[in-house]
Design a protein around this motif. Sequence first.
Motif, PDB file in Angstrom:
ATOM      1  N   HIS A  15       9.824  -7.963  -6.783  1.00  0.00           N
ATOM      2  CA  HIS A  15       8.452  -8.098  -6.266  1.00  0.00           C
ATOM      3  C   HIS A  15       8.104  -7.025  -5.234  1.00  0.00           C
ATOM      4  O   HIS A  15       7.546  -7.329  -4.182  1.00  0.00           O
ATOM      5  N   ASP A  17       5.715  -4.913  -3.997  1.00  0.00           N
ATOM      6  CA  ASP A  17       4.271  -4.886  -4.255  1.00  0.00           C
ATOM      7  C   ASP A  17       3.671  -3.548  -3.849  1.00  0.00           C
ATOM      8  O   ASP A  17       4.308  -2.759  -3.131  1.00  0.00           O
ATOM      9  N   ASP A  19       1.320  -3.014  -1.800  1.00  0.00           N
ATOM     10  CA  ASP A  19       1.066  -2.903  -0.352  1.00  0.00           C
ATOM     11  C   ASP A  19       2.266  -2.286   0.362  1.00  0.00           C
ATOM     12  O   ASP A  19       2.090  -1.528   1.310  1.00  0.00           O
ATOM     13  N   VAL A  20       3.468  -2.642  -0.050  1.00  0.00           N
ATOM     14  CA  VAL A  20       4.627  -2.021   0.599  1.00  0.00           C
ATOM     15  C   VAL A  20       4.894  -0.626   0.036  1.00  0.00           C
ATOM     16  O   VAL A  20       5.486   0.213   0.708  1.00  0.00           O
ATOM     17  N   HIS A  61      12.583  -7.563 -10.603  1.00  0.00           N
ATOM     18  CA  HIS A  61      11.434  -8.100 -11.316  1.00  0.00           C
ATOM     19  C   HIS A  61      10.118  -7.691 -10.662  1.00  0.00           C
ATOM     20  O   HIS A  61      10.034  -7.549  -9.448  1.00  0.00           O
ATOM     21  N   ASN A  62       9.073  -7.522 -11.502  1.00  0.00           N
ATOM     22  CA  ASN A  62       7.692  -7.496 -11.019  1.00  0.00           C
ATOM     23  C   ASN A  62       7.395  -6.308 -10.104  1.00  0.00           C
ATOM     24  O   ASN A  62       6.604  -6.421  -9.167  1.00  0.00           O
ATOM     25  N   CYS A  65       3.710  -5.172  -8.307  1.00  0.00           N
ATOM     26  CA  CYS A  65       2.754  -6.287  -8.366  1.00  0.00           C
ATOM     27  C   CYS A  65       1.710  -6.135  -7.260  1.00  0.00           C
ATOM     28  O   CYS A  65       1.897  -5.380  -6.312  1.00  0.00           O
ATOM     29  N   GLY A  66       0.627  -6.886  -7.402  1.00  0.00           N
ATOM     30  CA  GLY A  66      -0.385  -6.910  -6.350  1.00  0.00           C
ATOM     31  C   GLY A  66      -1.559  -5.999  -6.627  1.00  0.00           C
ATOM     32  O   GLY A  66      -2.018  -5.886  -7.764  1.00  0.00           O
ATOM     33  N   SER A  67      -2.010  -5.353  -5.562  1.00  0.00           N
ATOM     34  CA  SER A  67      -3.223  -4.530  -5.595  1.00  0.00           C
ATOM     35  C   SER A  67      -3.196  -3.505  -6.721  1.00  0.00           C
ATOM     36  O   SER A  67      -2.156  -2.940  -7.042  1.00  0.00           O
ATOM     37  N   SER A  88      11.060  -5.897 -14.720  1.00  0.00           N
ATOM     38  CA  SER A  88       9.689  -6.079 -15.210  1.00  0.00           C
ATOM     39  C   SER A  88       8.744  -5.411 -14.221  1.00  0.00           C
ATOM     40  O   SER A  88       9.136  -5.095 -13.096  1.00  0.00           O
ATOM     41  N   PHE A  89       7.497  -5.202 -14.673  1.00  0.00           N
ATOM     42  CA  PHE A  89       6.507  -4.510 -13.843  1.00  0.00           C
ATOM     43  C   PHE A  89       5.240  -5.341 -13.708  1.00  0.00           C
ATOM     44  O   PHE A  89       4.872  -6.067 -14.631  1.00  0.00           O
ATOM     45  N   GLY A  90       4.570  -5.207 -12.561  1.00  0.00           N
ATOM     46  CA  GLY A  90       3.219  -5.733 -12.429  1.00  0.00           C
ATOM     47  C   GLY A  90       2.360  -5.019 -13.466  1.00  0.00           C
ATOM     48  O   GLY A  90       2.487  -3.815 -13.674  1.00  0.00           O
ATOM     49  N   GLN A  91       1.490  -5.777 -14.113  1.00  0.00           N
ATOM     50  CA  GLN A  91       0.786  -5.251 -15.270  1.00  0.00           C
ATOM     51  C   GLN A  91      -0.158  -4.101 -14.945  1.00  0.00           C
ATOM     52  O   GLN A  91      -0.243  -3.126 -15.690  1.00  0.00           O
ATOM     53  N   ILE A  92      -0.873  -4.199 -13.822  1.00  0.00           N
ATOM     54  CA  ILE A  92      -1.839  -3.147 -13.501  1.00  0.00           C
ATOM     55  C   ILE A  92      -1.097  -1.863 -13.141  1.00  0.00           C
ATOM     56  O   ILE A  92      -1.456  -0.770 -13.564  1.00  0.00           O
ATOM     57  N   ARG A  95       0.100  -0.036 -16.279  1.00  0.00           N
ATOM     58  CA  ARG A  95      -0.955   0.781 -16.917  1.00  0.00           C
ATOM     59  C   ARG A  95      -1.205   2.042 -16.104  1.00  0.00           C
ATOM     60  O   ARG A  95      -1.294   3.143 -16.658  1.00  0.00           O
TER      61      ARG A  95
ATOM     62  N   SER B 161      -7.687  -5.679  -8.293  1.00  0.00           N
ATOM     63  CA  SER B 161      -6.836  -6.678  -8.958  1.00  0.00           C
ATOM     64  C   SER B 161      -7.459  -8.072  -8.946  1.00  0.00           C
ATOM     65  O   SER B 161      -7.159  -8.889  -9.801  1.00  0.00           O
ATOM     66  N   ASP B 180      -8.126   3.783 -15.591  1.00  0.00           N
ATOM     67  CA  ASP B 180      -8.634   2.883 -16.622  1.00  0.00           C
ATOM     68  C   ASP B 180     -10.139   2.674 -16.465  1.00  0.00           C
ATOM     69  O   ASP B 180     -10.874   2.612 -17.458  1.00  0.00           O
ATOM     70  N   ASP B 226       5.554 -14.183 -10.560  1.00  0.00           N
ATOM     71  CA  ASP B 226       5.462 -13.617 -11.904  1.00  0.00           C
ATOM     72  C   ASP B 226       5.519 -14.719 -12.959  1.00  0.00           C
ATOM     73  O   ASP B 226       5.856 -14.482 -14.116  1.00  0.00           O
ATOM     74  N   GLN B 229       3.247 -13.805 -15.842  1.00  0.00           N
ATOM     75  CA  GLN B 229       3.207 -12.345 -16.029  1.00  0.00           C
ATOM     76  C   GLN B 229       2.582 -11.963 -17.376  1.00  0.00           C
ATOM     77  O   GLN B 229       3.075 -12.353 -18.424  1.00  0.00           O
ATOM     78  N   ARG B 420      -3.197 -12.687  -0.231  1.00  0.00           N
ATOM     79  CA  ARG B 420      -1.882 -12.019  -0.232  1.00  0.00           C
ATOM     80  C   ARG B 420      -1.294 -12.022   1.162  1.00  0.00           C
ATOM     81  O   ARG B 420      -2.011 -11.812   2.142  1.00  0.00           O
ATOM     82  N   PHE B 422       1.830 -10.229   1.714  1.00  0.00           N
ATOM     83  CA  PHE B 422       2.933  -9.277   1.582  1.00  0.00           C
ATOM     84  C   PHE B 422       3.250  -8.631   2.944  1.00  0.00           C
ATOM     85  O   PHE B 422       2.414  -8.620   3.845  1.00  0.00           O
ATOM     86  N   VAL B 423       4.431  -8.050   3.026  1.00  0.00           N
ATOM     87  CA  VAL B 423       4.825  -7.319   4.244  1.00  0.00           C
ATOM     88  C   VAL B 423       3.778  -6.232   4.532  1.00  0.00           C
ATOM     89  O   VAL B 423       3.463  -5.418   3.659  1.00  0.00           O
TER      90      VAL B 423
END
Lengths: 165, 456
Positions: A15, A17, A19-20, A61-62, A65-67, A88-92, A95, B161, B180, B226, B229, B420, B422-423
Amino acid sequence: MAGVLEGSAWTLGDHVDTDVIIPARHLLTFDPEKLAPHCFEGVDPTLASQIRPGDIVVAGHNFGCGSSREHAPIAIQALGVSCVIARSFGQIFYRNAFNLGLPLLEADLPPGAVRAGDRLSVDLATGRIENRTTGAAFDAAPIPDFMRELIAAGGLIPFVLGRRA
Amino acid sequence: MAGAPAQGGEGGLPRAAGLPVCYASRLGKPRTIGGPPVAMTLTEKILAAHAGRSQVRPKEMISVRVDQSFTDDLGGPITFHVLESHKVEKVFDPERFFVSAMVNTPSKDISAANTVMKMRGFCRRMGIERFFEGGNAGIHNALAIEQGLVLPGEILVGGNSHACTGGGVGAFATGMGSTDIAAILITGRTWLRVPETIRYVYNGELPRWVTGKDLILATIGKFGVDGAQGKAMEFAGEAISALPVEERFALPNMAVEAGATNGIIEPDEKTLAYVGPRARRPFTPVYGDPGAGYAAAHEVDVSRLEPMVAFPHLPSNTRPLSEVREVRVDQVYIGSCTNGWIADMRAAARILKGRKVAEGVRLIVIPSTTGVYRQCLREGIAETVLDAGGIFSTPTCGPCIGAHMGVLGDGMRSVSTSNRNFVGRQGSTRAEVYLVNPHIAAATAVLGRIGSPDEL
């Protein structure tokens, strides 16, 4: 797409993301050179200065993810990272990365298969990942055909402009 | 929890996995173009219609027509740069696109101001007229709904998102990156991998102080960030039906926090009454077919749910409020595209009325759009917030992402109605963000620690 990438591994967890990967306070620009020093700042502020061109990021995993911020793959690419391998990857993010030409490989690597600093070689065409430090080898999921087409066309925009012509 | 869509129901139709018949849609009818009827979920039906096909199957790659798209002051500059560098001189349909400068607004510095000027210039050249900044500012994910620019049965692809919020009106809504969005501006279309649908059915009556936000936090807490996902999350059940339309939007809004492609709620009479007067163009609501195949179906009894608190640093790190011990806070932020609706402002004001924010706590209340802001002024909500010792600001999404207004310093702790934690999300990487609903946020501002309105 052809050819084998070689580089040192940097290992990250699950995860990670966007943001990090690149915090919002740095998004007043999309200049790769300005984003690069802040890449992965939320994981470890010293990471960007240690990653060398050609290095390979290996995550859980993932990843991404996020923004939807495209600054994330831009920053990773600007550091010279040649590809990202993750479970795995965050979907956005997935792409975005292919749209920009940053290759990603999905691989369910066993725990401890790659350690920070291991030398890896990655064959993007076959998905074969070799850990030159340990001698172990793994197979990533093949890059989907559509993503190969995008890369062959030089990215999403040349792809859609080409199809319109 | 992922899996292949259920196959091999009676008559060769896919069957909903473990889904009680009573929750199957009553309204949709399978289509019969060129073969036996194929039952599709709501998401699949919208995608098929926009691909010009009688059916689509999960995991297929398809190209779809996009009804509406948008960007903002983070992703927009890249989108426009991409178009300019490829010498694109005309966009597909300027009516189908809008821009919202919503993050660093009103321009927080020279760079932000330059960005807005450049984006305005681009839009003028391309004939894009809908530009939200200044006196009509707002968060695009909310504006799309408020301005009737995402409608039942449509496809919305936003350069953010949380564009998935639009699924709350029965649209297929998803977020994408800048390139995109640039491609959509050129062609009016995009490519997608048809997501499998997971159905979440919420039964029972919501207890006091429990909201749509708590349903989605509890769901993400159970299935993980996820857990869906690349899937479509379809939210249904009597607890959803009972909610006013705007109070449902937190669910699709946070679908992306479970990794989902989209979140969606089938339109009902309330949806149509809400959307009708706002709609900028004709639309046809779409409903899922009875017997459509789901990757999974989950039922939740909401009557025993509590308000949920997502602890740092993942939205899935949830605990019921009763299990939260003393957590003192420095800032409370009520707003964002998750909980910046008028219902959220009213919920906060009811609790703040006649009370004072705790010593040392910075309370920031920000409506998501200028429309909501104006309504807050009419109803005296702004004054209630000020009387309580809070800040009431014009629309921006700045604090949610630590970009502008209320940025957190080292070691600061924020309670936030956003999506969110997140850190570094709201500022310093050494700060902490806790996600809650607006009732809990307002009570927390008064108590100075995470708590319930019942404690006031």
